[in-house]
Each structure stands twice: as structure tokens, then as C-alpha cells.
Design an enzyme around this catalytic site. Structure first.
Site, PDB file in Angstrom:
ATOM      1  N   TYR A 277       0.811  -1.251   0.129  1.00  0.00           N
ATOM      2  CA  TYR A 277      -0.028   0.208  -0.132  1.00  0.00           C
ATOM      3  C   TYR A 277       0.911   1.304   0.102  1.00  0.00           C
ATOM      4  O   TYR A 277       1.785   1.260   0.501  1.00  0.00           O
ATOM      5  CB  TYR A 277      -1.026   0.041   1.037  1.00  0.00           C
ATOM      6  N   ASN A 291       9.851   2.836  14.112  1.00  0.00           N
ATOM      7  CA  ASN A 291       9.779   1.863  13.004  1.00  0.00           C
ATOM      8  C   ASN A 291       8.411   1.927  12.221  1.00  0.00           C
ATOM      9  O   ASN A 291       7.850   1.038  11.454  1.00  0.00           O
ATOM     10  CB  ASN A 291       9.712   0.389  13.881  1.00  0.00           C
ATOM     11  N   GLY A 292       7.535   3.026  12.636  1.00  0.00           N
ATOM     12  CA  GLY A 292       6.346   3.219  11.891  1.00  0.00           C
ATOM     13  C   GLY A 292       5.241   2.991  12.541  1.00  0.00           C
ATOM     14  O   GLY A 292       4.034   2.880  11.984  1.00  0.00           O
ATOM     15  N   HIS A 296      -3.818   6.205  14.905  1.00  0.00           N
ATOM     16  CA  HIS A 296      -4.426   6.952  13.974  1.00  0.00           C
ATOM     17  C   HIS A 296      -5.824   6.486  13.745  1.00  0.00           C
ATOM     18  O   HIS A 296      -6.141   5.411  14.125  1.00  0.00           O
ATOM     19  CB  HIS A 296      -3.643   7.090  12.679  1.00  0.00           C
ATOM     20  N   CYS A 314       0.048  -0.443  13.478  1.00  0.00           N
ATOM     21  CA  CYS A 314      -0.515   0.770  14.081  1.00  0.00           C
ATOM     22  C   CYS A 314      -1.886   0.221  14.922  1.00  0.00           C
ATOM     23  O   CYS A 314      -2.294  -0.866  14.695  1.00  0.00           O
ATOM     24  CB  CYS A 314      -0.864   1.705  13.058  1.00  0.00           C
ATOM     25  N   ASN A 316      -5.427   1.263  15.304  1.00  0.00           N
ATOM     26  CA  ASN A 316      -6.494   1.907  14.568  1.00  0.00           C
ATOM     27  C   ASN A 316      -7.602   2.314  15.613  1.00  0.00           C
ATOM     28  O   ASN A 316      -7.833   1.130  16.299  1.00  0.00           O
ATOM     29  CB  ASN A 316      -6.984   0.841  13.581  1.00  0.00           C
TER      30      ASN A 316
END
Length: 370
Positions: A277, A291-292, A296, A314, A316
Site C-alpha cells: 500500500y 519503526n512506523g 491514528h 498501528c 487503529n
């Protein structure tokens, strides 16, 4: 009747003269002479048995160095330059009235290279209770003990903490436990003139003052129960459903351990070419690991939030819940991720992995033992 007569008094001896021994002025000049002197000093002149009448320390161009003069001491109040010649002049007057000259000349050292230091905290900024202090050096440090001894952390509230070297170019300081709210912190990296090893010396001192927020905001992010619970000063404020990293793929797992809020962006695009993506728009993005890993909003996963972990690492939340967290949180707040199969590690991409280390491991990374 016979009268008695008294013998005349013996003549008195004259008093011996009193001799007052007045001291001569004795000077201590640091340094009086020499080569390879650290420009950070100390540079001073002291006197006993008298008083300083005048002292000057001047460079090769005759420019005086700033200093404070009292009757018995002169102390330089500024650093000197590298590879420069300086000359002492002046005098002291002894109790005996004799003048004693102040004299000498020396040269400061010439470094093979200079290493600069920078900090992750900003002057007069406010941070959350998990904020680590990171000092980054422009080149690898060989003499870590020397450099560490030149760095101090002063707090308005008694705080147990320690330095740890997490790489050859990074020294971090963190408290043993989270900071206490409202703590004022001063960081002084007095590295100018300090040997870094291998012929390198500190380029300049760095000083920062910051403050810890007046509240302790802590998140418990449970990957097993799929909840995102926000506490302020130990009191639960919110309990949000969430979706975390997919457990069946190791590289998608949200790492367990205490993360630290590092950055906030109201709008951001997400890209992970490994998982196919690119430039996916999200809002209310809060970075918690280099590391990302972010917290969010992701409206597309709302049906899975609170039930299933489907993200790429992440946390969510729904748009409304993500906005609530975004507005509450600040840089330095802890996000404690629980119950996932992979733990936050010391890998370089986890820039703030400070809290992943227990206290014994942390203190073992200090270069200067107390």
C-alpha cells in the site's frame, strides 16, 4: 630608736622591641605555562599573604579574557579558544608591601577534529511523563566516560535517573520511573574542551531547560482485549475499541512494551511497499515508534476495532476516538502496549526504546559508574 632604711629599687630593663613579621604574597597561577591546555579551563590566579591588585589574561591579539576579580582570586568566566596562545599579566601586593608580578604564557590544545552535540528536547518546552533525554553526537564517541562526566541533569523534584549509551553516538538519560508532573529539568552538556577520544574534542556546550506536564497521561493499549484505555493521573478517562497489528504476520505485530509519543500530525499518508500500500490518507496520526507504529484513525477497520487485529502494526481507532486522543496527548506521553507476541527491542529503528530496558540493564549501559 633606730630607723630602718629600705634598699633602693633596682633599675628596670628597657622593653625588647616588637618585630612584626608581615607575609609576602604567594601566588598560584593555573596554568602558569604549558602546551596542550584544555580551553575549558579552569583558568585562575589565587594569592595568600596579600591581595591581587590587577590580573589580566589576554590572547595573542591582546584581547582580554573576561573574569571576576576579588582580593584573593581571579577566575576566568569564559572559555578560551582551541590552539591559541594566552598570556598572564598583573600583580599582587603582599602584607609586607612588596609587589609580586603575575606572569606566564600557555597554549591551548589543537584537536584533530571537533564533535558537536544536540538534544531531542527543546528549550522551555513541555513534555509527557515518559520523555527521555537524548544527546546525539556528530561522530562516534570513544571516551564515553569522559563525555558522560561532563553532562548533568538537574531536577526541581528529587528524581532517580541515569545515563545509558544506546550507541556510539547517542547517550540517553531517563528516570527510573515516569517523571513526576510539574518537574522542571535542566540539562547541561558541558562538552567544550572535553576529550572524546581519538583526538576529538567537544565543539561547544549545550544547555536546555524544559518542563514535565502538569498531568500524567498514560495509555494502556491491550492487543488481546483490543482496547485502548486512556488514564490521566491514574483515573480512567476513556476506553476505546481498537485494532492492532495482525498477529499471524511477525512484521505486522504491534510491539509490546512502553512506547513514547514522538510526533503528531493532523493529516498524513501511510506507505508500506512491503505490504503493498502507498499514500493511504489518514487523520490524527500520533507516532509512537520510529519503526512506523502510529495511533491514528482508520474508518475502514471500525467493524474490526474491539474485536480483531488487522492493521500493519498501528493502533487503529475510529475517527472520533482518534481525534480525542490526538487532542489529549503530547510529545513524551507513554503508550504501554500489552500482550502482543513481539516485544519492543533495542533495534536502532526503535528510537525511543528506553523504557523497554529494565533498570539493571539500563544502568549497565552507563560509562561512568557512581
Amino acid at each position: 630608736m633606730t630607723a630602718c632604711s629600705a634598699a633602693p629599687d633596682a633599675p628596670s630593663s628597657p622593653a625588647a622591641p616588637v618585630v612584626e613579621n608581615k607575609a609576602k604574597a604567594a601566588l598560584t597561577v593555573t596554568p602558569a605555562s604549558g602546551e596542550g591546555i584544555s580551553p575549558a579551563g579552569p583558568f585562575q590566579v589565587g594569592v595568600t599573604g596579600g591581595a591581587l591588585t590587577a590580573v589580566a589574561l589576554t590572547n595573542a591579539e591582546g584581547k582580554p579574557v573576561k573574569g571576576d576579580l576579588t582580593a584573593d582570586r581571579w577566575v576566568a568566566t569564559e572559555d578560551l579558544g582551541y590552539d591559541k596562545v594566552y598570556t598572564w599579566s598583573g600583580s599582587a601586593k603582599g602584607e609586607d608591601g612588596a609587589e609580586v608580578p603575575v606572569s606566564g604564557s600557555f597554549r591551548t590544545l589543537k584537536p584533530q577534529r571537533l564533535t558537536s552535540a544536540s538534544m531531542n528536547v527543546g528549550d522551555h518546552e513541555t513534555y509527557g511523563v515518559a520523555m527521555p533525554i537524548k544527546v546525539t553526537f556528530s561522530s562516534p564517541v570513544q571516551d564515553k566516560a569522559s563525555v558522560q562526566k561532563s553532562m548533568t541533569v538537574t531536577t526541581s523534584t528529587p528524581t532517580e535517573g541515569a545515563w545509558a549509551w544506546l550507541s556510539d553516538t547517542e547517550a540517553h538519560w531517563r528516570p527510573r520511573e515516569y517523571w513526576k508532573p510539574n518537574t522542571e529539568v535542566s540539562v547541561d552538556a558541558n562538552v567544550y574542551g572535553v576529550p572524546f577520544g581519538g583526538g576529538a574534542y567537544g565543539a561547544e556546550d549545550v544547555h536546555v531547560q524544559f518542563k514535565i506536564a502538569d498531568r500524567a497521561l498514560v495509555v494502556k493499549a491491550d492487543t488481546k482485549s483490543h482496547r485502548f484505555v486512556i488514564y490521566r493521573d491514574g483515573v480512567q478517562l476513556y476506553d476505546f475499541p481498537a485494532s492492532y497489528g495482525k498477529e499471524s504476520v511477525r512484521d505486522r505485530v504491534t510491539r509490546s512494551g512502553t512506547h513514547v509519543v514522538m510526533q503528531k500530525e493532523a493529516k498524513r499518508t501511510m506507505t508500506n511497499q512491503k505490504f503493498g500500500y502507498e499514500n493511504v490518507p489518514v487523520t490524527w496520526a500520533v507516532l509512537i515508534s520510529d519503526n512506523g507504529e502510529f495511533v491514528h484513525e482508520y474508518a475502514n477497520s471500525v467493524p474490526q476495532q474491539g474485536r480483531e487485529n488487522v492493521s500493519h502494526g498501528c493502533a487503529n481507532l475510529s475517527p472520533a476516538n482518534a481525534k480525542t486522543f490526538f487532542d489529549l496527548t503530547m510529545i513524551g506521553d507513554p503508550v504501554e502496549v500489552l500482550n502482543s507476541s513481539v516485544h519492543l527491542s533495542e533495534e536502532p529503528q526503535f528510537a525511543y526504546h528506553d523504557w523497554a530496558l529494565d533498570w539493571a540493564t539500563w544502568t549497565s549501559k552507563s560509562a561512568a559508574k557512581n
